[in-house]
Enzyme design. Sequence first.
Site, PDB file in Angstrom:
ATOM      1  N   GLY A  28      -2.309 -15.007   8.069  1.00 52.04           N
ATOM      2  CA  GLY A  28      -1.926 -16.496   7.651  1.00 52.04           C
ATOM      3  C   GLY A  28      -1.273 -16.624   6.369  1.00 52.04           C
ATOM      4  N   HIS A  34       6.596 -12.659   7.019  1.00 52.71           N
ATOM      5  CA  HIS A  34       6.017 -12.839   8.506  1.00 52.71           C
ATOM      6  C   HIS A  34       6.841 -13.437   9.453  1.00 52.71           C
ATOM      7  CE1 HIS A  34       2.504 -13.777   5.650  1.00 52.71           C
ATOM      8  NE2 HIS A  34       1.861 -12.908   6.357  1.00 52.71           N
ATOM      9  N   GLN A  58     -11.721  -6.168   5.134  1.00 54.43           N
ATOM     10  CA  GLN A  58     -10.794  -5.278   4.329  1.00 54.43           C
ATOM     11  C   GLN A  58     -10.612  -5.774   2.660  1.00 54.43           C
ATOM     12  OE1 GLN A  58      -7.296  -6.694   6.764  1.00 54.43           O
ATOM     13  NE2 GLN A  58      -6.264  -6.790   4.904  1.00 54.43           N
ATOM     14  N   GLN A 145       7.025  -3.354   6.005  1.00 51.67           N
ATOM     15  CA  GLN A 145       7.054  -2.134   4.988  1.00 51.67           C
ATOM     16  C   GLN A 145       6.678  -2.489   3.523  1.00 51.67           C
ATOM     17  OE1 GLN A 145       7.830   1.053   5.884  1.00 51.67           O
ATOM     18  NE2 GLN A 145       7.876   1.639   3.779  1.00 51.67           N
ATOM     19  N   LYS A 146       6.375  -3.697   3.104  1.00 52.61           N
ATOM     20  CA  LYS A 146       5.820  -4.091   1.953  1.00 52.61           C
ATOM     21  C   LYS A 146       4.405  -3.588   1.844  1.00 52.61           C
ATOM     22  CE  LYS A 146       4.138  -7.399  -0.926  1.00 52.61           C
ATOM     23  NZ  LYS A 146       2.718  -7.685  -0.493  1.00 52.61           N
ATOM     24  N   ARG A 184      -0.121 -14.179  -1.730  1.00 49.45           N
ATOM     25  CA  ARG A 184      -0.892 -14.065  -2.849  1.00 49.45           C
ATOM     26  C   ARG A 184       0.214 -14.453  -3.933  1.00 49.45           C
ATOM     27  NH1 ARG A 184      -3.531  -9.229  -0.742  1.00 49.45           N
ATOM     28  NH2 ARG A 184      -5.789  -9.706  -0.869  1.00 49.45           N
TER      29      ARG A 184
HETATM   30  P1  AMP Z   1      -0.603 -10.233   5.782  1.00 55.29           P
HETATM   31  O1  AMP Z   1      -0.814 -11.657   6.321  1.00 55.29           O
HETATM   32  O2  AMP Z   1      -0.277 -10.194   4.291  1.00 55.29           O
HETATM   33  O3  AMP Z   1      -2.084  -9.273   6.080  1.00 55.29           O
HETATM   34  O4  AMP Z   1       0.833  -9.528   6.456  1.00 55.29           O
HETATM   35  C1  AMP Z   1       1.004  -9.477   7.841  1.00 55.29           C
HETATM   36  C2  AMP Z   1       2.023  -8.545   7.943  1.00 55.29           C
HETATM   37  O5  AMP Z   1       3.204  -9.201   7.324  1.00 55.29           O
HETATM   38  C3  AMP Z   1       1.827  -7.204   7.341  1.00 55.29           C
HETATM   39  O6  AMP Z   1       2.473  -6.345   8.407  1.00 55.29           O
HETATM   40  C4  AMP Z   1       2.693  -7.150   6.097  1.00 55.29           C
HETATM   41  O7  AMP Z   1       3.112  -5.916   5.876  1.00 55.29           O
HETATM   42  C5  AMP Z   1       3.738  -7.985   6.652  1.00 55.29           C
HETATM   43  N1  AMP Z   1       4.465  -8.860   5.456  1.00 55.29           N
HETATM   44  C6  AMP Z   1       3.912  -9.416   4.480  1.00 55.29           C
HETATM   45  N2  AMP Z   1       4.848  -9.818   3.474  1.00 55.29           N
HETATM   46  C7  AMP Z   1       5.941  -9.013   3.748  1.00 55.29           C
HETATM   47  C8  AMP Z   1       7.310  -9.201   3.371  1.00 55.29           C
HETATM   48  N3  AMP Z   1       7.525  -9.722   2.278  1.00 55.29           N
HETATM   49  N4  AMP Z   1       8.184  -8.591   4.097  1.00 55.29           N
HETATM   50  C9  AMP Z   1       8.119  -7.927   5.233  1.00 55.29           C
HETATM   51  N5  AMP Z   1       6.857  -7.986   6.002  1.00 55.29           N
HETATM   52  C10 AMP Z   1       5.922  -8.653   5.096  1.00 55.29           C
END
Ligand code: AMP
Length: 285
Positions: A28, A34, A58, A145-146, A184
Site C-alpha cells: 500500500g 506500483h 517481513q 526490479q527496485k 518510504r
Molecule cells: P511494496 O509496496 O514496497 O511492497 O512494493 C510492492 C511492489 O511494487 C514490489 O514488487 C516492489 O518492487 C514494487 N515497486 C516498489 N517501488 C517501485 C518502483 N519505484 N518501481 C517499480 N516497482 C516498484
Amino acid sequence: MKVIQTIAEMRKLRQRLLEPVGFVPTMGYLHEGHLTLVRKAKEKNASAVVSIFVNPTQFGPQEDFEKYPRDTERDLAMLKTAKTDAVFMPSAEEMYPANSVTWVDVKKITEHLEGAARPGHFRGVATVVAKLFNIVQPDRAYFGQKDAQQVLVVKRMVADLNMNIEVIAVPTVREPDGLAMSSRNIYLNPEQRKAATVLYRALNHVLELWSEGERNPARLRRHMLDVLRSEPLAVVEYVSVADPETLEEMETAKPGGLVSMAVRVGKTRLIDNMVLELKPRLLPD
Ligand code: AMP
C-alpha cells in the site's frame, strides 16, 4: 472494483474472474511504481488483482512496521483509476492466525545484500507471497526490479515449490531527479529528499565507468562509495556488484551483474540497483 478482506471471499471471487489473472502484491501507500505494475498486469491479463497488506513478518523488531505509511482511501482511488478488478486487503489476523507455524525459507541467495542486512526479512516475504499466491491463484505475478533480490527470491521459490505462476520483473520507476519511487520516500524531509538523489548519482557513475570498460568490481564499488560518501547526509550500509544467480560478489564485472546499494539518509533506509548490460540504462527508452 471489488474490495475484499477475507480469504474465503477472495477464493469465491477468484472463480468468477476472467482468466488469465495478473497479480500485484503491495504494502500500500501506492505510487507510480506500483501503478506501473498494475497497468502491466491489466494490459497482459484479462483480470488484475492487487493486494494491500503491510506484512508484519517481513519487518525486523527495530524496523518501521508500526509507522509504515498507510492511506487506504487514496490507494483504492488510484487502483480504481488503473482499472483494477479486485483488491485483496486482509487483516494480519486473517493472514496469520495464532496457530500458524509454517514458514517458507529460501536459502543461499537470502544470505547476501538485503538478506544479510535484514535477518528474517525474506522468510517473511517468501511466506506471505506463497500464501497470497495460494489465495489469489494468479497466472502471472508482477514485481518491481527496485527490489531486485526480492524478484530473485520469489522466482527461486516458485521454481523450487513448482508453483504454476509466471513471475515478471518490471523496471524501476523513478522521480524526475532519478530517485527510485518508494513509499518510504515520504519519511524524507526536504533536505534529505535532495540528498537521496545520491543513490542515482552513484549508479550513474558506475554506468559511466562500465561504459568506458571498467570491469574490476572492487574499483566499481570504490567509486560508488566515493560518490555516496560525498553526500554528508548519506550513511552507506553496503555497495555490491553481485552475480545475478548467487548474489555473491563478482570477481569480474560481467553483463547481468547486479549493482546494488543500501544507504541511510537520516532514519530512512533507501535501496537502489541496476543491472549491468552491454548498453545499460537507468531510464526506460
Ligand atoms: P511494496 O509496496 O514496497 O511492497 O512494493 C510492492 C511492489 O511494487 C514490489 O514488487 C516492489 O518492487 C514494487 N515497486 C516498489 N517501488 C517501485 C518502483 N519505484 N518501481 C517499480 N516497482 C516498484
